[in-house]
Motif scaffolding. Structure first.
Motif, PDB file in Angstrom:
ATOM      1  N   PHE A 143      32.093  46.006  52.664  1.00 57.72           N
ATOM      2  CA  PHE A 143      32.529  44.417  53.014  1.00 57.72           C
ATOM      3  C   PHE A 143      32.339  44.486  54.556  1.00 57.72           C
ATOM      4  O   PHE A 143      32.752  44.991  55.307  1.00 57.72           O
ATOM      5  CB  PHE A 143      33.887  44.449  52.607  1.00 57.72           C
ATOM      6  N   ILE A 144      31.350  43.567  54.756  1.00 59.48           N
ATOM      7  CA  ILE A 144      30.985  43.179  56.303  1.00 59.48           C
ATOM      8  C   ILE A 144      31.397  41.786  56.717  1.00 59.48           C
ATOM      9  O   ILE A 144      31.302  40.758  56.002  1.00 59.48           O
ATOM     10  CB  ILE A 144      29.432  43.395  56.488  1.00 59.48           C
ATOM     11  N   ALA A 192      40.905  42.342  49.272  1.00 60.22           N
ATOM     12  CA  ALA A 192      40.757  43.402  48.377  1.00 60.22           C
ATOM     13  C   ALA A 192      39.195  44.057  48.678  1.00 60.22           C
ATOM     14  O   ALA A 192      39.236  45.170  48.642  1.00 60.22           O
ATOM     15  CB  ALA A 192      40.484  43.037  46.836  1.00 60.22           C
ATOM     16  N   GLY A 193      38.411  43.089  49.328  1.00 63.20           N
ATOM     17  CA  GLY A 193      36.989  43.928  49.623  1.00 63.20           C
ATOM     18  C   GLY A 193      37.385  44.791  51.062  1.00 63.20           C
ATOM     19  O   GLY A 193      36.506  45.794  50.851  1.00 63.20           O
ATOM     20  N   ARG A 194      38.217  44.222  51.775  1.00 65.03           N
ATOM     21  CA  ARG A 194      38.397  45.196  52.778  1.00 65.03           C
ATOM     22  C   ARG A 194      39.019  46.472  52.330  1.00 65.03           C
ATOM     23  O   ARG A 194      38.814  47.418  53.117  1.00 65.03           O
ATOM     24  CB  ARG A 194      39.311  44.647  53.813  1.00 65.03           C
ATOM     25  N   LEU A 195      39.917  46.395  51.293  1.00 65.22           N
ATOM     26  CA  LEU A 195      40.565  47.688  50.910  1.00 65.22           C
ATOM     27  C   LEU A 195      39.541  48.442  50.282  1.00 65.22           C
ATOM     28  O   LEU A 195      40.079  49.671  49.721  1.00 65.22           O
ATOM     29  CB  LEU A 195      41.658  46.916  49.843  1.00 65.22           C
ATOM     30  N   MET A 196      38.217  47.903  49.660  1.00 66.07           N
ATOM     31  CA  MET A 196      37.563  48.768  49.114  1.00 66.07           C
ATOM     32  C   MET A 196      36.964  49.978  50.257  1.00 66.07           C
ATOM     33  O   MET A 196      35.914  50.670  49.788  1.00 66.07           O
ATOM     34  CB  MET A 196      36.253  48.078  48.393  1.00 66.07           C
ATOM     35  N   SER A 197      37.352  49.948  51.324  1.00 62.53           N
ATOM     36  CA  SER A 197      36.758  51.117  52.166  1.00 62.53           C
ATOM     37  C   SER A 197      37.903  51.727  52.552  1.00 62.53           C
ATOM     38  O   SER A 197      39.098  51.296  53.223  1.00 62.53           O
ATOM     39  CB  SER A 197      36.260  50.391  53.366  1.00 62.53           C
ATOM     40  N   SER A 198      38.145  53.053  52.730  1.00 64.42           N
ATOM     41  CA  SER A 198      38.976  54.059  53.102  1.00 64.42           C
ATOM     42  C   SER A 198      39.200  53.623  54.757  1.00 64.42           C
ATOM     43  O   SER A 198      40.113  54.255  55.347  1.00 64.42           O
ATOM     44  CB  SER A 198      38.653  55.293  52.653  1.00 64.42           C
ATOM     45  N   GLN A 249      39.119  48.461  56.642  1.00 65.32           N
ATOM     46  CA  GLN A 249      38.621  47.357  57.555  1.00 65.32           C
ATOM     47  C   GLN A 249      37.392  46.913  57.102  1.00 65.32           C
ATOM     48  O   GLN A 249      36.513  47.496  56.424  1.00 65.32           O
ATOM     49  CB  GLN A 249      38.527  47.772  59.003  1.00 65.32           C
ATOM     50  N   GLY A 250      37.092  45.552  57.232  1.00 66.15           N
ATOM     51  CA  GLY A 250      35.672  45.121  56.883  1.00 66.15           C
ATOM     52  C   GLY A 250      34.567  45.780  58.322  1.00 66.15           C
ATOM     53  O   GLY A 250      35.324  45.955  59.337  1.00 66.15           O
ATOM     54  N   GLY A 251      33.553  46.171  57.642  1.00 68.11           N
ATOM     55  CA  GLY A 251      32.557  46.512  58.663  1.00 68.11           C
ATOM     56  C   GLY A 251      32.081  45.220  59.438  1.00 68.11           C
ATOM     57  O   GLY A 251      32.180  44.094  59.147  1.00 68.11           O
ATOM     58  N   GLN A 252      31.430  45.704  60.564  1.00 72.10           N
ATOM     59  CA  GLN A 252      30.844  44.706  61.401  1.00 72.10           C
ATOM     60  C   GLN A 252      29.186  44.738  61.163  1.00 72.10           C
ATOM     61  O   GLN A 252      28.680  45.563  60.762  1.00 72.10           O
ATOM     62  CB  GLN A 252      31.084  44.837  62.836  1.00 72.10           C
ATOM     63  N   VAL A 258      19.353  55.988  50.171  1.00 75.55           N
ATOM     64  CA  VAL A 258      20.158  54.858  50.326  1.00 75.55           C
ATOM     65  C   VAL A 258      21.554  55.300  51.141  1.00 75.55           C
ATOM     66  O   VAL A 258      21.787  56.148  50.671  1.00 75.55           O
ATOM     67  CB  VAL A 258      20.767  54.585  48.883  1.00 75.55           C
ATOM     68  N   VAL A 259      21.649  54.738  52.244  1.00 74.12           N
ATOM     69  CA  VAL A 259      23.113  54.899  52.850  1.00 74.12           C
ATOM     70  C   VAL A 259      23.969  53.797  52.529  1.00 74.12           C
ATOM     71  O   VAL A 259      23.607  52.768  53.057  1.00 74.12           O
ATOM     72  CB  VAL A 259      22.727  55.201  54.237  1.00 74.12           C
ATOM     73  N   ARG A 260      25.190  54.393  52.175  1.00 74.65           N
ATOM     74  CA  ARG A 260      26.259  53.336  51.840  1.00 74.65           C
ATOM     75  C   ARG A 260      26.892  53.125  53.465  1.00 74.65           C
ATOM     76  O   ARG A 260      27.428  54.167  53.804  1.00 74.65           O
ATOM     77  CB  ARG A 260      27.333  53.897  50.935  1.00 74.65           C
ATOM     78  N   VAL A 261      27.059  52.030  53.897  1.00 76.89           N
ATOM     79  CA  VAL A 261      27.667  51.649  55.054  1.00 76.89           C
ATOM     80  C   VAL A 261      28.992  51.100  55.047  1.00 76.89           C
ATOM     81  O   VAL A 261      29.471  49.767  54.906  1.00 76.89           O
ATOM     82  CB  VAL A 261      26.848  50.712  56.191  1.00 76.89           C
ATOM     83  N   CYS A 262      30.056  51.990  54.443  1.00 75.38           N
ATOM     84  CA  CYS A 262      31.330  51.733  54.246  1.00 75.38           C
ATOM     85  C   CYS A 262      32.113  52.982  54.113  1.00 75.38           C
ATOM     86  O   CYS A 262      31.745  54.096  54.069  1.00 75.38           O
ATOM     87  CB  CYS A 262      31.438  50.890  52.971  1.00 75.38           C
ATOM     88  N   GLY A 263      33.412  52.964  53.921  1.00 78.35           N
ATOM     89  CA  GLY A 263      34.342  54.108  53.730  1.00 78.35           C
ATOM     90  C   GLY A 263      34.194  54.348  52.089  1.00 78.35           C
ATOM     91  O   GLY A 263      33.423  53.583  51.432  1.00 78.35           O
ATOM     92  N   GLN A 264      34.965  55.434  51.760  1.00 79.98           N
ATOM     93  CA  GLN A 264      35.318  55.419  50.217  1.00 79.98           C
ATOM     94  C   GLN A 264      36.060  54.194  49.679  1.00 79.98           C
ATOM     95  O   GLN A 264      36.996  54.083  50.261  1.00 79.98           O
ATOM     96  CB  GLN A 264      35.664  56.606  49.920  1.00 79.98           C
ATOM     97  N   SER A 265      35.759  53.879  48.481  1.00 88.37           N
ATOM     98  CA  SER A 265      36.566  52.801  48.047  1.00 88.37           C
ATOM     99  C   SER A 265      38.019  53.342  47.491  1.00 88.37           C
ATOM    100  O   SER A 265      38.369  54.662  47.040  1.00 88.37           O
ATOM    101  CB  SER A 265      35.977  52.200  46.408  1.00 88.37           C
ATOM    102  N   LEU A 266      39.227  52.490  47.849  1.00 85.35           N
ATOM    103  CA  LEU A 266      40.554  52.948  47.592  1.00 85.35           C
ATOM    104  C   LEU A 266      41.050  52.444  46.335  1.00 85.35           C
ATOM    105  O   LEU A 266      42.179  52.819  45.787  1.00 85.35           O
ATOM    106  CB  LEU A 266      41.475  52.653  48.885  1.00 85.35           C
TER     107      LEU A 266
END
Ligand code: NAI
Length: 251
Positions: free
Chosen positions: A191-192, A207-213, A216-219, A242-250
């Motif tokens: 989520f950016i 919910a999108g922001r919570l999908m990253s451990s 927060q939303g990325g910038q 492929v690089v995922r630019v986010c945390g792990q999903s919670l």
């Protein structure tokens, strides 16, 4: 090998194209590329008009009105970049759209437009640039996938399919492009915070922001810096990744 003493302006002398660069992630990619020394061509749909000119001015780059889905997009881009700059070193397929609907209401128009912009266009343009010799040896192709193409997202069957397809495309094209010394990699942002995600209803956005451990939303800059790695000399030995630019999903 000895590491270089500095990565100052690692893209000096390189010509980079960023599609969908009028705003959002694309505009920030253009800024980061310009900072790193690249000559930047920013492309977006003709309707982006003023916003595209503003991005171009901000980065000291050149604007090109280009709908990535038009059949002559690759020819137009190849001609423009070759005449003005002698070819292309880096192309970032960032242009993308969402047309969300739950499956029962997922009409063919929504399906086709998303698949066209997000998946068919990047493929057609990469192939077209290579066929015309516009993408130089040692070139870089960077595609923008999404966590929605890996984890899935309610109401986004079309979008998630297109973004999963981008990963398949990167895997499939990597060996062929490697014969020409060209690398191809993808980023899959979580989520950016952009206009695209601001348009999502509040509950889904949270919910999108919570999908990253990282909670927060990325910038946009977080995505742009990862793309700059794939565009620059630090990733010489990296393709088909492929690089995922986010945390792990919670959730
Ligand atoms: P955005 O909607 O702010 O910007 C997208 C840009 O692409 C716009 O300037 C638009 O005019 C342009 N565009 C759309 N159709 C086009 C076409 N046919 N030809 C040329 N340009 C076209 O979106 P955002 O958030 O900056 O997204 C950029 C990319 O990142 C997209 O591929 C999106 O799917 C992807 N992404 C975004 C995420 C987010 O959370 N914002 C998460 C994961 C991926």
């Amino acid at each position: 090998a000895t590491p270089p003493t500095s990565w100052d302006r690692p893209l000096e002398g390189k010509v980079a194209v960023v599609t969908g660069a009028a705003r959002g992630i694309g505009a920030t990619i253009a800024e980061v590329f310009a900072r790193d020394g690249a000559t930047v061509i920013v492309a977006d749909i003709p309707a982006a008009g003023e916003a595209l000119s503003q991005t171009a001015n901000k980065v000291g780059g050149t604007a090109l009105a280009l709908d990535v889905t038009s059949p002559d997009a690759a020819a137009k881009l190849a001609e423009f970049a070759t005449e003005r700059f002698g070819g292309i070193d880096i192309v970032v397929h960032n242009a993308g759209i969402t047309r969300d609907k739950l499956l029962a209401n997922m009409d063919e128009g929504r399906w086709n437009s998303v698949l066209n912009v997000n998946l068919a266009a990047p493929h057609r343009i990469t192939e077209g640039l290579v066929a015309r010799g516009a993408l130089k040896d040692g070139g870089r192709v960077i595609d923008v996938s999404s966590i929605a193409g890996i984890a899935g997202n309610r109401g986004q069957t079309n979008y998630g399919t297109s973004k999963a397809g981008v990963i398949g495309m990167v895997n499939a094209e990597a060996p062929k492009l490697a014969e020409k010394g060209i690398t191809i990699n993808a980023v899959a942002p979580g989520f950016i915070e952009t206009a695209m995600t601001a348009a999502i209803p509040l509950a889904t956005r949270e919910a999108g922001r919570l999908m990253s451990s990282l909670l927060q939303g990325g910038q946009t800059v977080d995505v742009a810096e990862t793309i700059a790695y794939f565009a620059g000399p630090a990733s010489n030995a990296v393709t088909g990744n492929v690089v995922r630019v986010c945390g792990q999903s919670l959730i």
